[in-house]
Design a protein around this motif. Structure first.
Motif, PDB file in Angstrom:
ATOM      1  N   ALA A 139       0.847  -1.197   0.000  1.00 26.22           N
ATOM      2  CA  ALA A 139       0.000   0.000   0.000  1.00 26.22           C
ATOM      3  C   ALA A 139       0.879   1.242   0.000  1.00 26.22           C
ATOM      4  O   ALA A 139       1.973   1.242   0.566  1.00 26.22           O
ATOM      5  N   ASN A 140       0.369   2.297  -0.645  1.00 28.67           N
ATOM      6  CA  ASN A 140       1.049   3.598  -0.637  1.00 28.67           C
ATOM      7  C   ASN A 140       2.468   3.536  -1.176  1.00 28.67           C
ATOM      8  O   ASN A 140       3.392   4.122  -0.613  1.00 28.67           O
ATOM      9  N   ALA A 141       2.656   2.806  -2.290  1.00 30.89           N
ATOM     10  CA  ALA A 141       3.938   2.862  -2.975  1.00 30.89           C
ATOM     11  C   ALA A 141       4.203   4.295  -3.405  1.00 30.89           C
ATOM     12  O   ALA A 141       3.277   5.053  -3.695  1.00 30.89           O
ATOM     13  N   ASN A 143       5.552   5.769  -6.119  1.00 26.12           N
ATOM     14  CA  ASN A 143       5.235   6.283  -7.454  1.00 26.12           C
ATOM     15  C   ASN A 143       4.638   5.245  -8.401  1.00 26.12           C
ATOM     16  O   ASN A 143       4.604   5.474  -9.607  1.00 26.12           O
ATOM     17  N   PRO A 145       1.734   1.583  -8.523  1.00 23.00           N
ATOM     18  CA  PRO A 145       0.986   0.527  -7.827  1.00 23.00           C
ATOM     19  C   PRO A 145       1.807  -0.764  -7.757  1.00 23.00           C
ATOM     20  O   PRO A 145       2.904  -0.842  -8.284  1.00 23.00           O
ATOM     21  N   SER A 146       1.240  -1.766  -7.127  1.00 21.95           N
ATOM     22  CA  SER A 146       1.926  -3.047  -6.979  1.00 21.95           C
ATOM     23  C   SER A 146       1.961  -3.778  -8.321  1.00 21.95           C
ATOM     24  O   SER A 146       0.968  -4.366  -8.745  1.00 21.95           O
ATOM     25  N   ALA A 195      -4.450  -1.167 -12.065  1.00 23.85           N
ATOM     26  CA  ALA A 195      -3.380  -0.177 -12.175  1.00 23.85           C
ATOM     27  C   ALA A 195      -3.654   0.798 -13.307  1.00 23.85           C
ATOM     28  O   ALA A 195      -3.393   2.001 -13.193  1.00 23.85           O
ATOM     29  N   VAL A 215      -1.251   6.257  -7.000  1.00 26.59           N
ATOM     30  CA  VAL A 215      -1.499   5.564  -5.742  1.00 26.59           C
ATOM     31  C   VAL A 215      -2.729   6.121  -5.038  1.00 26.59           C
ATOM     32  O   VAL A 215      -3.551   5.380  -4.498  1.00 26.59           O
ATOM     33  N   SER A 216      -2.878   7.431  -5.063  1.00 27.47           N
ATOM     34  CA  SER A 216      -3.962   8.070  -4.311  1.00 27.47           C
ATOM     35  C   SER A 216      -5.236   8.278  -5.120  1.00 27.47           C
ATOM     36  O   SER A 216      -6.286   8.577  -4.545  1.00 27.47           O
TER      37      SER A 216
END
Length: 356
Positions: A139-141, A143, A145-146, A195, A215-216
């Motif tokens: 979570a909250n990478a 820059n 997404p996973s 993503a 991310v946000s």
């Protein structure tokens, strides 16, 4: 907040009003907005004058949201009773017109340095690390997404396409967004669409909320009551992959479709159902107009008079004499006067400058 729906405002227990009404009614005004071209000096001398006498102003968001000289004059005159500032137009703030006033509290940008804020950050980090170690959740990478190393190269062109489609729609949307629908077809549907959707939402929201990122974006959209739908299906058209983004507001719907060709470059292939193929360019002009003779010549004449060079010119129409669209790549930004002149041409329904 143009992206906060009336329904979401009610859920939050707040009343959504226009800025002028807020200024006239509020006893206390606190700012909670990023600093963008649209929000810079949102409390200008003119807007401060619209506030009621005795108002108090708090800015712990971003320096530059308030005209500090104008606020100092309003404090001197007694129109503004007091102010509290944690951020300033110039930082480090070694001098400022608000300093040394008995009715102003100033702190040196300490909003994130309180014991409460530090404790909340520590708890959030611990929870996220725990989620990763026990469930593999990221979570909250910072820059991105996973996404695994194997997925990234395949995903990147679609990611770029979605972000630019979102940016296109965002620059044309100036009212509350109710719903965003994204349809993935063909090869695009086989990617990690969550993503790609995050990229589309980031592009859509960034023209008004500059700090939104991939991310946000999804959480910001949810906070503002924007419904987001994803649909995946096999390709049933002319393209191996297709992403169609539809934005719904109280004024209606706007849809944009794009694809990625074998060269990896994203392209627009349709606007509001009208086929028009164009590559994205740093500076562009979009026009919606009636399909009538003479438009292209008059349009090009306006750009020529403004010393704006046309790089590419893509046209599309739904039928002869019906609705038409133009996507024009230009070498330099078009002056606002040129866009206004294009908007005033006979048969033009809408014209806007675009930046990517």
């Amino acid at each position: 907040d143009p992206f906060l729906s009336e329904e979401r405002a009610k859920d939050l227990g707040v009343e959504k009003v226009e800025l002028d009404e807020l200024l006239a009614r509020a006893d206390f005004i606190t700012l909670h907005t990023p600093l963008t071209a649209k929000t810079r000096n949102i409390l200008s001398a003119e807007n401060i004058a619209k506030t009621q006498k005795g108002v108090r102003i708090v800015n712990c968001a971003r320096g530059g949201l308030v005209d500090e000289e104008a606020l100092a004059q309003a404090l001197d005159s007694g129109h503004v009773a007091g102010a509290a500032f944690d951020v300033f137009a110039t930082e480090p703030a070694t001098s400022n017109p608000l300093f040394s006033r008995p009715n102003v509290v100033c702190t040196p940008h300490l909003g994130a340095s309180t014991l409460e804020a530090q404790e909340n950050v520590a708890l959030q980090i611990a929870e996220q690390i725990s989620d990763f170690l026990t469930r593999g959740a990221i979570a909250n990478a910072v820059n991105f997404p996973s996404i695994s190393a194997e997925e990234a190269p395949k995903l990147r062109p679609f990611f770029e396409l979605a972000e630019k489609l979102g940016a296109f729609a965002g620059q044309l949307t100036h009212v509350t967004i109710d719903k965003v629908s994204i349809v993935y077809e063909g090869a695009a549907a086989r990617q990690k669409t969550k993503a790609i959707t995050a990229a589309a939402l980031a592009g859509l929201l960034r023209p008004i909320l500059s700090e939104v990122n991939v991310v946000s974006a999804a959480s910001v959209a949810k906070e503002r009551g924007i419904v987001v739908d994803e649909v995946t299906r096999a390709s049933d058209g002319d393209y191996e992959s297709l992403i169609t983004l539809t934005v719904t507001t109280r004024q209606g719907e706007r849809s944009l479709a794009g694809t990625v060709f074998h060269d990896g470059k994203p392209r627009i292939v349709a606007v509001d159902g009208i086929g028009v193929e164009a590559e994205f360019s740093k500076s562009m002009i979009f026009v919606s107009n009636e399909d009538k003779p003479g438009f292209i010549g008059r349009f090009a004449g306006i750009l020529g008079d403004a010393r704006v060079n046309i790089a590419t010119f893509a046209l599309g129409r739904d039928r002869p004499g019906g609705s038409a669209v133009a996507l024009v790549a230009i070498d330099d930004d078009a002056p606002e006067t040129a866009i206004e002149a294009v908007s005033a041409l006979p048969g033009v329904r809408f014209a806007s400058a675009l930046k990517f």
